[in-house]
Design a protein around this motif. Structure first.
Motif, mmCIF file in Angstrom:
data_model
loop_
_atom_site.group_PDB
_atom_site.id
_atom_site.type_symbol
_atom_site.label_atom_id
_atom_site.label_comp_id
_atom_site.label_asym_id
_atom_site.label_seq_id
_atom_site.Cartn_x
_atom_site.Cartn_y
_atom_site.Cartn_z
ATOM 1 N N THR A 68 0.776 -1.293 0.004
ATOM 2 C CA THR A 68 0.163 -0.040 -0.032
ATOM 3 C C THR A 68 0.768 1.281 0.021
ATOM 4 N N VAL A 69 0.280 2.380 -0.363
ATOM 5 C CA VAL A 69 1.063 3.580 -0.401
ATOM 6 C C VAL A 69 1.438 4.306 1.144
ATOM 7 N N LYS A 70 0.610 3.797 2.061
ATOM 8 C CA LYS A 70 0.875 4.151 3.446
ATOM 9 C C LYS A 70 2.011 3.345 3.854
ATOM 10 N N ARG A 71 2.310 1.919 3.419
ATOM 11 C CA ARG A 71 3.215 1.137 3.975
ATOM 12 C C ARG A 71 4.607 1.646 3.131
ATOM 13 N N ILE A 72 4.523 1.933 1.912
ATOM 14 C CA ILE A 72 5.811 2.310 1.393
ATOM 15 C C ILE A 72 6.223 3.931 1.922
ATOM 16 N N SER A 73 5.187 4.715 2.249
ATOM 17 C CA SER A 73 5.603 6.030 2.882
ATOM 18 C C SER A 73 6.158 5.440 4.386
ATOM 19 N N LEU A 74 5.659 4.740 5.117
ATOM 20 C CA LEU A 74 6.263 4.349 6.399
ATOM 21 C C LEU A 74 7.497 3.842 6.210
ATOM 22 N N GLU A 75 7.677 2.778 5.311
ATOM 23 C CA GLU A 75 9.139 2.370 4.866
ATOM 24 C C GLU A 75 10.207 3.350 4.539
ATOM 25 N N LEU A 76 9.744 4.312 3.920
ATOM 26 C CA LEU A 76 10.540 5.461 3.346
ATOM 27 C C LEU A 76 11.087 6.325 4.600
ATOM 28 N N TRP A 77 9.976 6.477 5.383
ATOM 29 C CA TRP A 77 10.209 7.300 6.685
ATOM 30 C C TRP A 77 11.420 6.496 7.460
ATOM 31 N N GLU A 78 11.295 5.372 7.714
ATOM 32 C CA GLU A 78 12.271 4.672 8.775
ATOM 33 C C GLU A 78 13.543 4.573 8.059
ATOM 34 N N GLN A 79 13.975 5.038 6.761
ATOM 35 C CA GLN A 79 15.046 5.131 6.339
ATOM 36 C C GLN A 79 15.673 6.462 6.371
ATOM 37 N N CYS A 80 14.700 7.578 6.624
ATOM 38 C CA CYS A 80 15.181 8.761 6.515
ATOM 39 C C CYS A 80 15.826 9.194 7.979
ATOM 40 N N GLY A 85 -1.305 12.431 3.095
ATOM 41 C CA GLY A 85 -0.201 12.820 2.578
ATOM 42 C C GLY A 85 0.000 12.403 1.267
ATOM 43 N N THR A 86 1.070 12.750 0.333
ATOM 44 C CA THR A 86 1.220 12.449 -0.859
ATOM 45 C C THR A 86 2.559 11.770 -1.291
ATOM 46 N N LEU A 87 2.560 10.718 -1.798
ATOM 47 C CA LEU A 87 3.612 9.827 -2.067
ATOM 48 C C LEU A 87 3.917 10.064 -3.626
ATOM 49 N N TYR A 88 5.121 10.596 -3.702
ATOM 50 C CA TYR A 88 5.581 10.915 -5.328
ATOM 51 C C TYR A 88 6.687 9.943 -5.502
ATOM 52 N N SER A 89 6.270 8.555 -6.768
ATOM 53 C CA SER A 89 6.941 7.681 -6.805
ATOM 54 C C SER A 89 6.843 7.269 -8.194
ATOM 55 N N ASP A 90 7.911 6.974 -8.932
ATOM 56 C CA ASP A 90 7.838 6.665 -10.349
ATOM 57 C C ASP A 90 7.064 7.492 -11.446
ATOM 58 N N TYR A 91 7.253 8.617 -11.166
ATOM 59 C CA TYR A 91 6.625 9.907 -11.820
ATOM 60 C C TYR A 91 4.966 9.868 -11.785
ATOM 61 N N LYS A 92 4.608 9.629 -10.595
ATOM 62 C CA LYS A 92 3.439 9.490 -10.435
ATOM 63 C C LYS A 92 2.850 9.992 -8.915
ATOM 64 N N THR A 93 1.766 10.694 -8.642
ATOM 65 C CA THR A 93 1.313 11.174 -7.374
ATOM 66 C C THR A 93 0.317 10.074 -6.709
ATOM 67 N N HIS A 94 0.759 9.648 -5.755
ATOM 68 C CA HIS A 94 -0.306 9.141 -4.785
ATOM 69 C C HIS A 94 -0.734 9.694 -3.784
ATOM 70 N N LEU A 95 -2.066 9.953 -3.537
ATOM 71 C CA LEU A 95 -2.715 10.625 -2.095
ATOM 72 C C LEU A 95 -3.175 9.577 -1.275
ATOM 73 N N PHE A 96 -3.065 9.887 -0.053
ATOM 74 C CA PHE A 96 -3.480 8.927 0.872
ATOM 75 C C PHE A 96 -3.887 9.564 2.278
ATOM 76 N N ASP A 97 -4.688 9.128 3.057
ATOM 77 C CA ASP A 97 -5.372 9.837 4.296
ATOM 78 C C ASP A 97 -4.577 9.111 5.371
ATOM 79 N N ILE A 98 -4.396 9.500 6.405
ATOM 80 C CA ILE A 98 -3.588 9.121 7.602
ATOM 81 C C ILE A 98 -4.799 8.766 9.086
#
Length: 130
Positions: free
Chosen positions: A2-14, A117-130
């Motif tokens: 999911t977009v939220k899971r990708i966003s969380l994994e990216l957060w954990e790397q930052c 939030g908004t995930l920018y990935s692979d030249y696409k924009t993915h919106l998600f609610d938290i």
């Protein structure tokens, strides 16, 4: 995944995020790069701004803010909108105990509460609610 899971994994790397506020005119104004000290999923983030050149007076009243983080290696970034406020001394003591944060007695901690939030990935924009 999911977009939220990708966003969380990216957060954990930052290690560092960009912190900003949204002015009354709706314009984002970046306040600085900060290191997170604690977080609860993607919902609540804590930042110690004691050692940064950020004026705490901006955050004495709750303000609309944004945090941005990214991984330049895999070309993904996330922008999260929410509310920021400066914690009182009592709130800081409570957070230090509950989140097991080691910081000085004179620390200034911001709490960022996410809305969406908004995930920018692979030249696409993915919106998600938290």
């Amino acid at each position: 995944m999911t977009v939220k899971r990708i966003s969380l994994e990216l957060w954990e790397q930052c290690k560092v995020v960009v912190l900003g506020i949204i002015t009354h005119e709706g314009i984002p104004e970046m306040k600085g790069l900060v290191t997170p000290i604690s977080y609860v999923g993607l919902k609540t983030f804590y930042f110690d701004i004691t050692n940064y050149q950020i004026e705490a007076s901006f955050f004495e009243l709750p303000v609309t803010g944004i945090i941005c983080y990214y991984n330049q290696t895999i070309f993904k970034s996330v922008t999260i909108n929410g509310h920021i406020h400066l914690l009182t001394k009592e709130e800081v003591q409570h957070i230090q105990i509950s989140q097991k944060i080691n910081s000085s007695a004179k620390c200034q901690i911001l709490q960022f509460t996410s809305q969406n939030g908004t995930l920018y990935s692979d030249y696409k924009t993915h919106l998600f609610d938290i």
